[in-house]
Write an enzyme that holds these catalytic residues in place. Structure first.
Site, PDB file in Angstrom:
ATOM      1  N   GLY A 224      10.482   5.709  -0.657  1.00  0.00           N
ATOM      2  CA  GLY A 224      11.248   4.476  -0.486  1.00  0.00           C
ATOM      3  C   GLY A 224      10.342   3.328  -0.090  1.00  0.00           C
ATOM      4  N   THR A 228      10.961   1.183   5.653  1.00  0.00           N
ATOM      5  CA  THR A 228      11.665   2.396   6.094  1.00  0.00           C
ATOM      6  C   THR A 228      10.660   3.492   6.421  1.00  0.00           C
ATOM      7  OG1 THR A 228      13.477   1.803   4.611  1.00  0.00           O
ATOM      8  CG2 THR A 228      13.507   4.019   5.493  1.00  0.00           C
ATOM      9  N   GLY A 229       9.608   3.585   5.640  1.00  0.00           N
ATOM     10  CA  GLY A 229       8.585   4.613   5.887  1.00  0.00           C
ATOM     11  C   GLY A 229       7.999   4.496   7.286  1.00  0.00           C
ATOM     12  N   GLU A 246       6.008   8.456   0.412  1.00  0.00           N
ATOM     13  CA  GLU A 246       5.695   7.868  -0.906  1.00  0.00           C
ATOM     14  C   GLU A 246       6.341   6.487  -0.904  1.00  0.00           C
ATOM     15  OE1 GLU A 246       3.779   9.130  -3.161  1.00  0.00           O
ATOM     16  OE2 GLU A 246       3.984  11.301  -3.265  1.00  0.00           O
ATOM     17  N   CYS A 280       8.149   2.707  -9.162  1.00  0.00           N
ATOM     18  CA  CYS A 280       7.208   2.516  -8.048  1.00  0.00           C
ATOM     19  C   CYS A 280       5.855   2.048  -8.543  1.00  0.00           C
ATOM     20  CB  CYS A 280       7.089   3.797  -7.236  1.00  0.00           C
ATOM     21  SG  CYS A 280       6.689   5.249  -8.225  1.00  0.00           S
TER      22      CYS A 280
END
Ligand code: NAD
Length: 478
Positions: A224, A228-229, A246, A280
């Site tokens: 994401g 958020t990571g 990722e 991505c």
């Protein structure tokens, strides 16, 4: 283009289908119709799923690699038998064309087969007259897989197949923007997987956050945004969870002056507009050498005008589509507004856009400054800046942004030169003379703000294992 109203979706806990009091419905990005109801899992259900997975792990962890491969083969069979339904569901929730839904499901089965074939095997790390040292790979336990919306099925099955082949149990949480195809896949697979080994729960950030703090979850595999990571990494620290992140990328393509113009244009346009830029590793900035800039731009515009037009009817094969949700639509609109405010030269080729749906026409921005939003941030939408470069050092400095650690591309006839440039790019995957797309045989990871650890390839599977070294003495009296 209506949709099959009769479909039902469930959370899957311990082999059972669960409805819930709380439900939500996703908006079809093509038509703005509300799709099916989908249950939202509670934290109590997460606890139940974790308990079922913990129990199932006690036997699943001791299965042999060939037994797990047999289960993954059956999962592939289930997907193949239900490919038409899964592709139809995936295309409705993402706004993709039917062709793109079919591509996603087809690639999913190919990818699971490759992952299943790459299970880490025991090996001898060292041997001399005194000692033999084995490396053996043990599963971690319960894996939480937290996924995004752009390729909901294939990005989930990377985590599912990787967790299962290494002997872990997995609980998947799809994005609340695209819960349907993944929950259906989990439901269908219950016929071929022991209860508790493979479960699925729908929910949003709050459910994801509970997964990251849960004491009995051993690993979080997340795909994401970087924002958020970072939250997930902090949340995982107190329980020292294993973690794979990722994350996003602001991938640059460097086009050298010696290229075959037609080939470089075709590939960079595909990289920019495949799935309307919602990939991505989509090409997100194109740096073209000043000697060929004008010719490249002219050809690039012609290519986009011909191939990346809005096709309103999802049954018509197209790799272009609407933005998948309103939140992302607004993000791309903000970038367009910034470019407009700066008076940048922009071109798109649509006279009009459909009234319904989150459509943004393919847009080319030329000669944008580096501080324009469309250059310095990941667009994740159908808008691409084409920039000029003159010398290698200067272009590498512009390419190597902190948020650009995922992918990149280099186009040149001189492969040795291109490879040399590739080595100077700070990104996990660099593609030479082709647009950026992950290959399940190769490790896929982000440098810097684009990730932590990685997945795919033999190396990716090791992040789902503890590696244990067993030292066997050869000089003991026994
Ligand atoms: P997102 O970060 O908004 O959400 C991803 C998932 O995290 C969702 O399931 C969401 O519910 C969950 N989540 C949100 N907040 C959470 C929290 N605090 N704790 C736990 N879970 C939480 O990302 P998105 O918008 O769904 O995905 C698009 C992004 O994903 C893009 O930036 C794209 O580049 C990136 N992406 C990266 C890869 C890769 O392999 N590196 C692949 C695809 C997409």
């Amino acid at each position: 283009m209506g949709f099959n109203n009769d479909r039902k979706f469930y959370n899957i806990i311990n082999g059972e289908k669960r409805s819930a009091e709380k439900t939500h419905r996703v908006t079809d990005p093509r038509t703005e119709e509300l799709l099916w109801e989908v249950p939202v899992a509670t934290t109590q259900e997460l606890d139940e799923a974790v308990a079922a997975a913990t129990k199932a792990f006690q036997s699943w962890r001791w299965t042999s690699i060939s037994e797990r491969q047999a289960v993954l083969d059956k999962i592939v069979q289930v997907i193949e038998e239900n490919a038409a339904e899964l592709a139809d569901i995936a295309r409705k929730e993402t706004g993709k064309s039917l062709l793109m839904g079919q591509i996603e499901i087809g690639n999913t089965t190919r990818q699971i087969k490759v992952i299943a074939s790459q299970a880490p095997q025991d090996h001898v790390q060292h041997e001399d007259s005194e000692v033999k040292i084995l490396a053996t790979h043990q599963p971690l336990g319960v894996v939480a897989a937290i996924c995004p919306w752009n390729f909901p099925v294939i990005l989930s099955t990377i985590k599912i197949a990787s967790a299962l082949i290494t002997g872990n149990c997995v609980i998947i949480k799809p994005s609340p923007f695209t819960p349907y195809a993944v929950l259906k896949l989990v439901e269908l697979c219950q016929a071929v997987v022991p209860p508790g080994v493979f479960q699925g729960l729908n929910g949003g950030a709050d459910l994801g956050a509970f997964m990251t703090t849960h004491e009995k979850i051993a690993k979080v595999s997340f795909t994401g945004t970087a924002a958020t990571g970072k939250k997930i990494m902090a949340a995982c620290a107190p329980t020292l969870k294993r973690l794979t992140l990722e994350l996003a990328g602001n991938d640059a393509a460097i086009v050298c002056p010696d290229v075959d113009l037609a080939q470089a244009v075709e590939q960079t346009a595909t990289g920019s507009f495949f799935n309307a830029g919602q990939m991505c590793v989509a090409t997100k900035r194109v740096y073209v050498h000043e000697d060929i800039y004008d010719a490249f731009l002219c050809k690039f515009k012609a290519e986009v005008k011909e191939k990346y037009r809005i096709v309103d009817d999802g049954d018509v094969p197209s790799v272009f589509g609407p933005v998948s949700n309103k939140l992302q639509f607004d993000t791309v609109e903000r970038m367009l507004a910034d470019a407009k405010e700066r008076g940048l030269e922009m071109e798109s080729f649509e006279q009009s856009v459909p009234e319904k749906g989150y459509w943004i026409p393919a847009t080319i921005v030329s000669d944008a400054p580096e501080d324009a939003l469309v250059v310095k941030e990941e667009q994740f939408g159908p808008i691409i800046p084409i920039l000029r470069w003159r010398d290698e050092k200067e272009v590498l400095a512009r390419v190597n942004l902190d948020n650009a650690g995922l992918g990149a591309a280099v186009y040149s006839r001189d492969i040795a030169y291109a490879e040399n440039i590739a080595r100077k790019i700070e990104a996990g995957s660099v593609y030479i003379n082709k647009f950026e797309i992950p290959n399940e045989n190769a490790f896929f990871s982000g440098f810097k703000s684009s990730g932590l650890g990685g997945e795919l390839g033999k190396q990716g599977l090791l992040s789902y294992c503890y590696t244990q070294s067993i030292h066997i003495s050869k000089v003991s009296p026994y």
